[in-house]
Design an enzyme around this catalytic site. Structure first.
Site, PDB file in Angstrom:
ATOM      1  N   ASP A  65      10.170  37.580 -26.790  1.00  0.00           N
ATOM      2  CA  ASP A  65      10.039  36.224 -27.327  1.00  0.00           C
ATOM      3  C   ASP A  65       9.634  36.309 -28.800  1.00  0.00           C
ATOM      4  O   ASP A  65       9.359  37.405 -29.316  1.00  0.00           O
ATOM      5  CB  ASP A  65       9.033  35.376 -26.520  1.00  0.00           C
ATOM      6  CG  ASP A  65       7.641  35.984 -26.484  1.00  0.00           C
ATOM      7  OD1 ASP A  65       7.338  36.858 -27.317  1.00  0.00           O
ATOM      8  OD2 ASP A  65       6.844  35.583 -25.617  1.00  0.00           O
ATOM      9  N   ASN A  88     -24.943  40.154  -5.789  1.00  0.00           N
ATOM     10  CA  ASN A  88     -25.464  40.360  -7.150  1.00  0.00           C
ATOM     11  C   ASN A  88     -25.277  41.837  -7.510  1.00  0.00           C
ATOM     12  O   ASN A  88     -25.390  42.711  -6.654  1.00  0.00           O
ATOM     13  CB  ASN A  88     -26.946  40.019  -7.206  1.00  0.00           C
ATOM     14  CG  ASN A  88     -27.189  38.518  -7.122  1.00  0.00           C
ATOM     15  OD1 ASN A  88     -28.298  38.046  -7.305  1.00  0.00           O
ATOM     16  ND2 ASN A  88     -26.161  37.725  -6.841  1.00  0.00           N
ATOM     17  N   ARG A  94       8.728  28.884 -21.384  1.00  0.00           N
ATOM     18  CA  ARG A  94       8.000  28.643 -20.139  1.00  0.00           C
ATOM     19  C   ARG A  94       7.997  27.137 -19.948  1.00  0.00           C
ATOM     20  O   ARG A  94       7.485  26.407 -20.796  1.00  0.00           O
ATOM     21  CB  ARG A  94       6.570  29.170 -20.218  1.00  0.00           C
ATOM     22  CG  ARG A  94       6.503  30.683 -20.215  1.00  0.00           C
ATOM     23  CD  ARG A  94       5.085  31.167 -19.984  1.00  0.00           C
ATOM     24  NE  ARG A  94       4.966  32.609 -20.268  1.00  0.00           N
ATOM     25  CZ  ARG A  94       5.239  33.568 -19.394  1.00  0.00           C
ATOM     26  NH1 ARG A  94       5.628  33.254 -18.191  1.00  0.00           N
ATOM     27  NH2 ARG A  94       5.114  34.835 -19.738  1.00  0.00           N
ATOM     28  N   ASN A 154     -26.179  39.901  -1.350  1.00  0.00           N
ATOM     29  CA  ASN A 154     -25.787  38.578  -1.865  1.00  0.00           C
ATOM     30  C   ASN A 154     -24.761  38.680  -2.997  1.00  0.00           C
ATOM     31  O   ASN A 154     -24.530  37.723  -3.731  1.00  0.00           O
ATOM     32  CB  ASN A 154     -27.012  37.808  -2.351  1.00  0.00           C
ATOM     33  CG  ASN A 154     -27.695  38.513  -3.518  1.00  0.00           C
ATOM     34  OD1 ASN A 154     -27.228  39.551  -3.979  1.00  0.00           O
ATOM     35  ND2 ASN A 154     -28.794  37.963  -3.993  1.00  0.00           N
ATOM     36  N   LYS A 161      12.633  32.852 -25.327  1.00  0.00           N
ATOM     37  CA  LYS A 161      12.066  32.677 -23.978  1.00  0.00           C
ATOM     38  C   LYS A 161      11.287  31.369 -23.908  1.00  0.00           C
ATOM     39  O   LYS A 161      10.548  31.045 -24.822  1.00  0.00           O
ATOM     40  CB  LYS A 161      11.135  33.853 -23.658  1.00  0.00           C
ATOM     41  CG  LYS A 161      10.460  33.754 -22.301  1.00  0.00           C
ATOM     42  CD  LYS A 161       9.572  34.956 -22.015  1.00  0.00           C
ATOM     43  CE  LYS A 161       8.165  34.776 -22.525  1.00  0.00           C
ATOM     44  NZ  LYS A 161       7.269  35.887 -22.193  1.00  0.00           N
ATOM     45  N   HIS A 176      -3.160  40.174 -26.811  1.00  0.00           N
ATOM     46  CA  HIS A 176      -2.046  39.227 -26.683  1.00  0.00           C
ATOM     47  C   HIS A 176      -1.823  38.524 -28.032  1.00  0.00           C
ATOM     48  O   HIS A 176      -0.696  38.322 -28.449  1.00  0.00           O
ATOM     49  CB  HIS A 176      -2.367  38.227 -25.580  1.00  0.00           C
ATOM     50  CG  HIS A 176      -1.256  37.288 -25.301  1.00  0.00           C
ATOM     51  ND1 HIS A 176      -0.019  37.710 -24.886  1.00  0.00           N
ATOM     52  CD2 HIS A 176      -1.173  35.949 -25.396  1.00  0.00           C
ATOM     53  CE1 HIS A 176       0.767  36.669 -24.733  1.00  0.00           C
ATOM     54  NE2 HIS A 176       0.102  35.590 -25.039  1.00  0.00           N
ATOM     55  N   ASP A 194       7.161  44.618 -25.188  1.00  0.00           N
ATOM     56  CA  ASP A 194       6.252  43.489 -24.946  1.00  0.00           C
ATOM     57  C   ASP A 194       4.816  44.007 -24.875  1.00  0.00           C
ATOM     58  O   ASP A 194       4.592  45.210 -24.754  1.00  0.00           O
ATOM     59  CB  ASP A 194       6.627  42.765 -23.644  1.00  0.00           C
ATOM     60  CG  ASP A 194       6.290  41.268 -23.704  1.00  0.00           C
ATOM     61  OD1 ASP A 194       5.569  40.850 -24.626  1.00  0.00           O
ATOM     62  OD2 ASP A 194       6.738  40.527 -22.823  1.00  0.00           O
TER      63      ASP A 194
HETATM   64  C1  R5P Z   1       3.856  36.437 -23.035  1.00  0.00           C
HETATM   65  O1  R5P Z   1       3.724  35.599 -23.836  1.00  0.00           O
HETATM   66  C2  R5P Z   1       3.557  37.892 -23.101  1.00  0.00           C
HETATM   67  O2  R5P Z   1       3.907  38.508 -24.295  1.00  0.00           O
HETATM   68  C3  R5P Z   1       4.264  38.550 -21.938  1.00  0.00           C
HETATM   69  O3  R5P Z   1       5.653  38.400 -22.099  1.00  0.00           O
HETATM   70  C4  R5P Z   1       3.833  37.924 -20.655  1.00  0.00           C
HETATM   71  O4  R5P Z   1       2.455  37.987 -20.555  1.00  0.00           O
HETATM   72  C5  R5P Z   1       4.472  38.586 -19.474  1.00  0.00           C
HETATM   73  O5  R5P Z   1       4.179  37.841 -18.345  1.00  0.00           O
HETATM   74  P1  R5P Z   1       5.124  37.867 -17.073  1.00  0.00           P
HETATM   75  O6  R5P Z   1       5.329  39.312 -16.703  1.00  0.00           O
HETATM   76  O7  R5P Z   1       4.357  37.123 -16.006  1.00  0.00           O
HETATM   77  O8  R5P Z   1       6.400  37.177 -17.422  1.00  0.00           O
END
Ligand code: R5P
Length: 315
Positions: A170, A40, A195, A38, A193, A131, A220
């Site tokens: 960013d 688990n 989004r 199941n 950058k 992060h 990053d």
């Molecule tokens: C974003 O704020 C993080 O620092 C990375 O730039 C991000 O997680 C990267 O994500 P992706 O590869 O999907 O652009």
């Protein structure tokens, strides 16, 4: 000094856990993880842990929720088997990007993960390159964050950096990129950058700094879809960068990341092994280099066990 040191592995990243244990000079603790029909999960600790100082290595990688649940059950099993102290070692923290309330009626899932870890018996947590460092504040018990900087710094220092410039993808990564640049002795630039929506697609709209004729090292915390790196590479080439390399802690490589990154014309893509990368995926990503974090985690565990400082490791 705590009781006997024992390192266990969940099933997410056995190779890294083994590397950590061998750095410490111990075999991995014995545990059996099985799944019932199941779905688990059952965890059976196969050795005595009474009074022991136990560390459980479990990273966040697919299947993310199963791996998290498995870790919670392991922590619970160890706590109820009378381990004196249990530390969850999370090389890549689950739900790390869900760290703030940037929309109405959403869960800050990284805080929920912190609650779950503590409720399951984690006395402390050891993780790497969050992060957002503020995530440590979700814990009411000790939580340590290692940074992969020393590993990346050591690697990039072996190269000719006389013409190099570090580039933050960013504003969010600018602080740590600045630290990285200072340590390898280069100037830095920052990309603006944006989004636009929830599709995870990133757009680089401007560049602060001069990269013309320079060898750029994009810094990053993680690569997920690869969109941020592709956009960063595009703008750097547009502004005349000569080489474009990347230094990132967590290689998540989700979705079509290999194709996206291969289309970015990168001279080198350096990540660490906080997340297991299947061999086929490794081979499908051009110019990929993976650096191990095992000695760093091993050293940190030794220090936590002995009650010594971790900050010295980041200097
Ligand atoms: C974003 O704020 C993080 O620092 C990375 O730039 C991000 O997680 C990267 O994500 P992706 O590869 O999907 O652009």
């Amino acid at each position: 000094m705590q009781g006997e040191l024992i390192v266990f592995s969940g099933s997410s990243h056995y190779k890294l856990a083994q590397g950590i244990a061998s750095h410490i000079g111990l075999p991995l603790g014995r545990a059996r993880i099985t799944r019932f029909s199941n779905e688990n999960i059952k965890v059976k600790i196969d050795e005595n842990v009474r009074g022991a100082d136990v560390f459980v290595v479990q990273t966040s990688c697919p299947p993310v929720s199963d791996n998290l649940m498995e870790l919670l059950i392991m922590l619970d099993a160890l706590k109820f088997a009378s381990a004196s102290r249990v530390t969850a070692v999370l090389p890549y923290f689950p739900y790390a990007r869900s760290d703030k309330k940037d929309e109405s009626r959403i869960s800050i899932a990284a805080r929920l993960v912190a609650d779950l870890l503590q409720a399951s018996g984690a006395d402390r947590v050891l993780t790497m390159t969050l992060h957002a460092p503020q995530t440590l504040g979700f814990f009411r018990s000790p939580a340590d964050q290692l940074m992969a900087h020393p590993i990346l710094i050591q690697y990039f220092r072996q190269k000719d950096l006389s013409n190099a410039i570090v580039v933050a993808t960013d504003a969010g990564s600018a602080k740590f990129a600045g630290y990285f640049a200072k340590r390898i002795g280069t100037p830095m630039a920052v990309i603006d950058k944006r989004r636009m929506d929830d599709t995870e697609s990133a757009h680089s709209v401007a560049l602060i700094g001069d990269v013309k004729g320079k060898d750029a090292i994009i810094y990053d915390d993680e690569i997920a879809t690869g969109g941020s790196i592709r956009e960063a590479a595009r703008i750097l080439r547009d502004f005349g960068a000569r080489e474009v390399c990347v230094g990132v802690t967590h290689g998540v490589f989700s979705g079509n990341a290999p194709e996206t990154l291969n289309g970015a014309d990168l001279d080198e893509l350096v990540v660490t092994d906080t997340i297991p990368i299947p061999e086929a995926k490794q081979e499908s990503i051009k110019n990929l280099k993976i650096l191990t974090t095992a000695p760093m985690f091993g050293e940190a565990i030794n220090r936590i066990h002995a009650g010594r400082s971790l900050s010295e490791m980041m200097e």
